[in-house]
Write a protein that holds these residues in place. Structure first.
Motif, PDB file in Angstrom:
ATOM      1  N   VAL A 132      97.878  18.735  87.372  1.00 44.41           N
ATOM      2  CA  VAL A 132      98.324  17.270  87.239  1.00 44.41           C
ATOM      3  C   VAL A 132      97.309  16.420  86.962  1.00 44.41           C
ATOM      4  CG1 VAL A 132      99.415  15.588  88.985  1.00 44.41           C
ATOM      5  CG2 VAL A 132      99.700  18.018  89.364  1.00 44.41           C
ATOM      6  N   ILE A 133      97.516  15.293  86.482  1.00 44.98           N
ATOM      7  CA  ILE A 133      96.503  14.275  86.143  1.00 44.98           C
ATOM      8  C   ILE A 133      97.259  12.946  86.662  1.00 44.98           C
ATOM      9  CG2 ILE A 133      97.616  13.802  83.912  1.00 44.98           C
ATOM     10  CD1 ILE A 133      94.812  12.669  83.125  1.00 44.98           C
ATOM     11  N   THR A 134      96.510  12.232  87.476  1.00 46.03           N
ATOM     12  CA  THR A 134      97.090  10.740  87.840  1.00 46.03           C
ATOM     13  C   THR A 134      95.947   9.746  87.458  1.00 46.03           C
ATOM     14  OG1 THR A 134      95.892  11.373  90.114  1.00 46.03           O
ATOM     15  CG2 THR A 134      98.137  11.837  89.842  1.00 46.03           C
ATOM     16  N   THR A 135      94.842   9.641  88.174  1.00 42.79           N
ATOM     17  CA  THR A 135      94.044   8.693  87.710  1.00 42.79           C
ATOM     18  C   THR A 135      92.971   9.406  86.618  1.00 42.79           C
ATOM     19  OG1 THR A 135      92.280   9.444  89.205  1.00 42.79           O
ATOM     20  CG2 THR A 135      93.962   7.765  89.735  1.00 42.79           C
ATOM     21  N   GLY A 136      92.895  10.479  86.567  1.00 41.92           N
ATOM     22  CA  GLY A 136      91.936  11.088  85.212  1.00 41.92           C
ATOM     23  C   GLY A 136      90.467  11.401  85.940  1.00 41.92           C
TER      24      GLY A 136
END
Length: 279
Positions: free
Chosen positions: A230-234
């Protein structure tokens, strides 16, 4: 004990689709389509951290897809590594330049430009031509490491398991990918849940490093793709990329199974002709 029993139970006695719960199977056809990579594309968090490589994702982290990811990651539905790995293979293929273009001979087709792609890899004959161009570089998937306490609590390392499934899919498509778990945690970090983008960057700053002897697993010229679920903010991928650079390794790009929020997708490749090859 926990891991193999959950895997056996998931194969033999599925209570319902892990995505929607509707069908008496581990993953119904509808939820499988949501992970098909039809909406795969490049993603960028709205406030992406410095040092974040180019990232491609296979699907949006919402609804049934979110449930599938969590079922594999937190609830030990280990057979889901297969479909999740297939989705990651689509994103990784795009990152390598073998899944974001159009093979030669398709009228009016214009290959997509993928940063870091091998020149001529796509136009030179589709996946097989791209694989030939990549063979000398030896594509390597580097999974973001899980903390030891998380692996103990979950009974498995979800990102590494998905990465292995993705590499197997890529190899079957003619792309000689392999997995090298060369990163480790250099210090403890707090739970990321509930942290904002800035707090996540501060929490992860300097947290990862290349394992002793890990650099030898990444020969010069190898094309490196960082992978995560998963990526959210990086923040996690940016820290992983920093750790590789500190070890004299420059990642080509990054690939993830899912990204959030939906508007982090900059583009998609719904007409990607290679999608079915990796699934």
């Amino acid at each position: 004990m926990r891991g193999w029993w959950q895997e056996l139970a998931g194969l033999v006695l599925p209570a319902g689709c892990t995505g929607c719960g509707a069908a008496r199977e581990l993953l119904c056809a509808g939820c499988a389509r949501a992970l098909s990579g039809a909406a795969a594309g490049r993603v960028r968090p709205s406030a992406g951290p410095a040092g974040l490589p180019v990232v491609h994702a296979a699907a949006v982290y919402e609804g049934a897809v979110r449930e599938v990811v969590l079922a594999h990651k937190e609830r030990g539905a280990l057979p889901l590594a297969g479909p999740l790995g297939a989705a990651l293979a689509v994103a990784a293929g795009m990152a390598l330049g073998v899944g974001a273009g159009v093979p030669a001979g398709v009228p009016g087709a214009v290959p997509c430009a993928v940063p870091g792609a091998v020149p001529g890899a796509v136009a030179g004959g589709g996946v097989r031509g791209a694989a030939a161009a990549l063979a000398g570089a030896g594509p390597v998937l580097v999974p973001v490491p899980s903390a030891r306490r998380q692996v103990r609590a979950r009974g498995h390392d979800p990102v590494r398991r998905i990465a292995l499934a993705a590499a197997a899919r890529l190899r079957r498509a003619g792309v000689p990918a392999r997995v090298a778990p060369v990163l480790r945690h250099a210090r403890p970090v707090a739970d990321q849940a509930g942290l904002g983008a800035r707090e996540r960057r501060e929490n992860l700053s300097g947290a990862l490093a290349v394992r002793r002897g890990g650099r030898a697993l990444l020969p010069d010229g190898a094309r490196i793709v960082l992978v995560d679920d998963v990526i959210t903010t990086g923040a996690t991928l940016a820290e992983a990329a920093r750790a590789l650079r500190a070890g004299s390794v420059a990642p080509v790009a990054a690939a993830v199974v899912v990204a959030a929020p939906p508007d982090s997708f900059l583009s998609n490749s719904a007409d990607n002709p290679y999608r079915a090859t990796f699934l």
